[in-house]
Design a protein around this motif. Structure first.
Motif, PDB file in Angstrom:
ATOM      1  N   ASN A 199      49.482  42.726  42.394  1.00 26.30           N
ATOM      2  CA  ASN A 199      50.229  41.795  41.543  1.00 26.30           C
ATOM      3  C   ASN A 199      51.558  42.401  41.122  1.00 26.30           C
ATOM      4  O   ASN A 199      51.609  43.539  40.644  1.00 26.30           O
ATOM      5  N   LYS A 253      48.147  31.362  47.217  1.00 22.43           N
ATOM      6  CA  LYS A 253      46.879  31.451  46.495  1.00 22.43           C
ATOM      7  C   LYS A 253      46.752  30.274  45.543  1.00 22.43           C
ATOM      8  O   LYS A 253      47.548  30.123  44.617  1.00 22.43           O
ATOM      9  N   GLU A 258      42.088  42.467  46.345  1.00 18.34           N
ATOM     10  CA  GLU A 258      43.126  42.412  45.317  1.00 18.34           C
ATOM     11  C   GLU A 258      42.889  43.530  44.310  1.00 18.34           C
ATOM     12  O   GLU A 258      41.761  43.706  43.836  1.00 18.34           O
ATOM     13  N   GLU A 318      51.610  39.927  45.361  1.00 16.93           N
ATOM     14  CA  GLU A 318      51.376  38.627  44.737  1.00 16.93           C
ATOM     15  C   GLU A 318      52.451  38.370  43.685  1.00 16.93           C
ATOM     16  O   GLU A 318      52.533  39.068  42.680  1.00 16.93           O
ATOM     17  N   ASP A 334      51.067  33.590  43.802  1.00 16.02           N
ATOM     18  CA  ASP A 334      49.831  33.618  43.020  1.00 16.02           C
ATOM     19  C   ASP A 334      49.738  32.361  42.147  1.00 16.02           C
ATOM     20  O   ASP A 334      50.771  31.767  41.824  1.00 16.02           O
TER      21      ASP A 334
END
Ligand code: C2E
Ligand code: CA
Ligand code: CA
Ligand code: CA
Length: 279
Positions: free
Chosen positions: A117, A200, A58, A149, A179
């Motif tokens: 993200n 997640k 990530e 995400e 996320d």
């Protein structure tokens, strides 16, 4: 009493102005930081809970501030989101992460993926699909090497336009992740409507595992439902061997957290590549 009221109002007003000034200062500083190249990406691995093999990294933004040192995203991402600065900053994050992942792949780690993200404000931009396409095209990274995400609320509240955008992103080959997925697993059945590949589990959830019976029951239900919907499950914020053990028993696919590795600069992340994070 009237005067007192006004005095209070003036005080409040002064505080508001000071706050606004500070924000403006930070906003300008962030704009300059972006221009000067003071933004960095750190990378934290996600590994198979069964084998310890690293599957993905990530990308997490950092700001190398000249006076204040390395700043964590909590100090500037919310501000960037409020002011719209997240759009150019987020586009930079995408490009940088794709270039880095293309390097890993060129060095022979040809299965590794990078996870980026995407804030709600970015997802609301009509040209987000073009931005992702450009980042892939310019880096040469294949679409299936990139995970995006997204936040639960951005997806759940998506109108037809954003739904269509998610489908276009999927057409580029990228995987979509939710996320910080929380405890209310009723919303998971609604997620069926969207082309989500990865779930997640929020670290708040993972924290109680191995101690709180109820957390384990909820995690079990969420993981089971996610698997029934064909999603890969990732637990974040794993800090203890007990949490890891509990997640292994629940059949969670991937894990991320300090027990495995902290987020680190690209050269440190690259050093982990190819190894296994657990015995
Ligand atoms: P997130 O997406 O939920 O990222 C996970 C956060 O948990 C990261 O914090 C990570 O360093 C931290 N973490 C990882 N393992 C552990 C652990 O075992 N225990 C604990 N307590 N924490 C752990 P970080 O790097 O400070 O990022 C904070 C948030 O900032 C991220 O939360 C994400 O929402 C946001 N963010 C970071 N980079 C970006 C970016 O490029 N774009 C956008 N839109 N948001 C970003
Ligand atoms: Ca994340
Ligand atoms: Ca998260
Ligand atoms: Ca979070």
């Amino acid at each position: 009493a009237k005067d007192l009221g006004r005095g209070r109002f003036e005080l409040f007003d002064a505080a508001m102005r000071a706050h606004a000034r500070e924000r403006l200062g930070l906003e300008n500083a962030l704009r300059r930081a972006a221009e000067r190249g003071e933004l960095r990406l750190h990378y934290q691995p996600m590994a198979s809970i069964e084998t310890g093999e690293i599957i993905a990294f990530e990308a997490l933004a950092r700001w190398e501030h000249a006076e204040r040192g390395m700043l964590c995203p909590d100090t500037f991402i919310p501000l960037a989101e409020d002011t719209g600065m997240i759009v150019p900053v987020g586009a930079w994050v995408l490009r940088e992460a794709c270039v880095e992942a293309a390097r890993w792949r060129a060095r022979g780690y040809d299965q590794i993926t990078v996870s980026v993200n995407i804030s709600p404000r970015q997802l609301a931009q009509p040209d987000i699909v073009g931005t992702v396409f450009d980042a892939l095209h310019e880096s040469g990274l294949p679409g299936d090497a990139l995970w995006l995400e997204l936040t639960e609320t951005a997806v759940m509240s998506a109108g037809p336009e954003i739904s269509a955008r998610l489908t276009e992103l999927k057409a580029l080959g990228v995987r979509l992740a939710i996320d910080d997925f929380g405890a209310g697993y009723t919303s998971l059945s609604h997620l069926r409507r969207f082309p989500i590949d990865v779930l997640k589990l929020d670290k708040a959830f993972v924290q109680g595992l191995g101690r709180e019976k109820r957390d384990a029951s909820i995690a079990e239900a969420v993981i089971g439902l996610a698997h029934a919907l064909g999603m890969t499950t990732v637990a974040e914020g794993i800090e203890t061997a007990e949490q890891l053990q509990a997640l292994a028993e629940l059949g969670c696919d991937l894990g991320q957290g300090w027990l495995f590795a902290r987020a680190a600069p690209p050269q440190d992340a690259a050093a982990l590549m190819g190894g296994r994070l657990l015995p």
